[in-house]
Design an enzyme around this catalytic site. Structure first.
Site, PDB file in Angstrom:
ATOM      1  CG  HIS A 139      -9.122  -0.604  40.086  1.00  0.00           C
ATOM      2  ND1 HIS A 139      -8.080  -0.920  39.234  1.00  0.00           N
ATOM      3  CD2 HIS A 139     -10.127  -1.444  39.745  1.00  0.00           C
ATOM      4  CE1 HIS A 139      -8.443  -1.895  38.434  1.00  0.00           C
ATOM      5  NE2 HIS A 139      -9.681  -2.235  38.712  1.00  0.00           N
ATOM      6  CG  ASP A 169      -4.828   0.198  39.505  1.00  0.00           C
ATOM      7  OD1 ASP A 169      -5.172   0.243  40.701  1.00  0.00           O
ATOM      8  OD2 ASP A 169      -5.616  -0.101  38.583  1.00  0.00           O
ATOM      9  CB  SER A 245      -9.551  -5.418  37.965  1.00  0.00           C
ATOM     10  OG  SER A 245     -10.019  -4.663  36.890  1.00  0.00           O
TER      11      SER A 245
END
Length: 485
Positions: A139, A169, A245
């Site tokens: 993402h 992911d 992230s």
């Protein structure tokens, strides 16, 4: 006697009387001091040197609550500086530039037109090889038209996307450098212990090279228990925010044991829980991407569910931990190995299996044709069964909200059909309400479907403005048709 002599005698007697009074008072003070000193010395001898304190007992039950069974203080001499120094230079800032069209009127809104506009997002990444391979989250780089990486020494490099896996992911990107880059070695996430200290390194809110500390709060945490896509995260209480992230979760030795991926929060900011993809799973994904170009997913071939007191009673078993095997996929490794419906899986390769995410998390680090030792309970007896993992060949039909897989010869024979693909799960809650899992799709838009390659071909050639007609056979061998608009 003369008057002067009388006065002299008077003063002499007066002085003698005062001297007597003072001597008497001094004697009293000396006696008191001597008595007080004796009491003090006696108390010291009794209470201190003897080491015993006597307290009048009012009740046989103690009125205090013990807080520790040991008189020794717990060691808190933990030094994170070495791990931070090893990691901070290998964690990079990833900038993602995407270009999208912004409609300026109603006509452009409905026709998909508009003015191109660049949008910039950012996250983190971890250099895992000296030649510039970087692991991050899918993402973080999704829909990127341009990727840029900034190192801790402020050097900026353009980056190339190598491959992604949306299910885990995880994404792999690469930069080119004339010199070897600092990198973080992989650790074994299977050996993590709950309560173990960890560091989260990343770039929250564009603040480069940020290090936070916490402990492993839980393992094999599943955040998507109800959407048919089980996950297995490392949960920590190390502070993670937007921008973290794709960053590194490392142990105190500076080894990469997770990729920071998500938080759970009602505010959008960190509130005490953060989640990371285990390093064993992330490493397997990027090695597959580098070797095969896609992820090779192996499966046991079972349908199962978690156990608790209620479900154990329902299934007629005594175990409240483990995975109850509800069904077996025909021709799978579990089928060939001898696992049966009703078995309870307790371990895999010696690692405890307390819930379904423990099982899927471990299998996620393996490949097709790997052999795993599955420990099961059957009729109260423990048995170890070697199982060869089979390859999961699936395709997500995004427009229909369905995931399908190739049907085996046995599947087709059981249905009395000669072709088709099987729906493995629904991808959206709207489609899940129709309970299509397990149905056999035989046609799409009146074109025969024999395998997932046929599905890909038909979907790529379809008229995007026209509805899709799907013909399938359900578990009762009834033929039905759905129209997707």
């Amino acid at each position: 006697m003369k008057h002067s002599e009388i006065n002299l005698v008077y003063y002499v007697l007066l002085l003698m009387n005062l001297n007597y009074i003072l001597m008497k008072q001094t004697l009293r003070l000396f006696t008191v001091a001597l008595f007080a000193g004796a009491i003090t010395l006696g108390g010291y001898k009794f209470f201190v040197e003897d080491g015993t304190v006597t307290i009048p007992e009012a009740n046989a039950t103690p009125s205090f609550i013990p807080t520790n069974f040991s008189s020794e203080a717990a060691s808190t001499n933990i030094d994170f500086t070495e791990a931070a120094e090893k990691t901070v230079h290998a964690v990079v800032h990833v900038k993602n530039t995407t270009v999208s069209k912004q409609p300026t009127n109603v006509l452009e809104y409905f026709s998909g037109g508009g003015t191109p506009r660049a949008m910039v997002g950012s996250g983190s990444g971890v250099i895992i090889t000296p030649d510039g391979y970087i692991i991050t989250n899918n993402h973080v780089i999704a829909n990127a038209s341009q990727l840029e990486v900034t190192l801790n020494d402020n050097k900026i490099y353009p980056a190339e996307l190598i491959g992604t896996d949306p299910k885990t992911d995880i994404a792999l990107i690469k930069v080119e450098s004339d010199e070897d880059l600092p990198y973080v070695p992989f650790g074994d996430s299977n050996n993590l212990q709950i309560g173990e200290w960890v560091l989260a390194v990343g770039n929250p809110f564009n603040l480069t090279s940020t290090v936070t500390a916490g402990i492993v709060s839980a393992k094999a945490r599943d955040l998507n228990q109800f959407d048919g896509n089980p996950q297995s995260f490392i949960q920590t209480d190390a502070a993670v925010n937007r921008g973290n992230s794709g960053g590194a979760l490392v142990n105190t030795r500076g080894e990469l044991i997770g990729i920071n991926t998500a938080i759970t929060s009602e505010t959008g900011s960190y509130v005490g829980y953060s989640f990371a993809v285990p390093s064993n799973n992330a490493r397997k994904v990027i090695e597959d991407i580098m070797e095969f170009g896609n992820v090779q997913q192996g499966i046991l071939g079972i349908r199962g569910s978690n156990l608790n007191s209620k479900s154990a009673k329902q299934f007629g078993v005594e175990e409240t931990q483990g995975v109850y095997v509800a069904g077996i996929e025909r021709g799978s490794g579990a089928d060939k190995g001898g696992i049966k419906a009703g078995d309870v899986i307790k371990k895999i390769d010696g690692y405890d299996v307390g819930k379904f995410s423990d099982l899927t998390g471990y299998i996620g680090s393996k490949r097709p044709d790997d052999v795993v030792a599955v420990t099961i309970l059957r009729d109260g007896n423990e048995k170890v069964i070697p199982v060869t993992l089979i390859k999961l060949e699936t395709y997500e039909i995004d427009y229909l909200g369905l995931e399908v897989k190739n049907a085996s010869t046995t599947d087709l024979k059981d249905r009395g059909q000669s072709r088709g693909v099987i729906v493995t799960k629904a991808l959206t809650r709207d489609i899940a309400q129709y309970n299509l899992a397990g149905v056999l799709i035989t046609e799409i838009n009146n074109q025969k479907i024999s395998n997932i390659d046929d599905v890909k071909r038909v979907m790529s050639q379809r008229d995007f403005k026209a509805p899709i007609k799907m013909t399938f056979v359900n578990q009762n061998d009834e033929t039905n048709t759905f129209i997707f608009r």
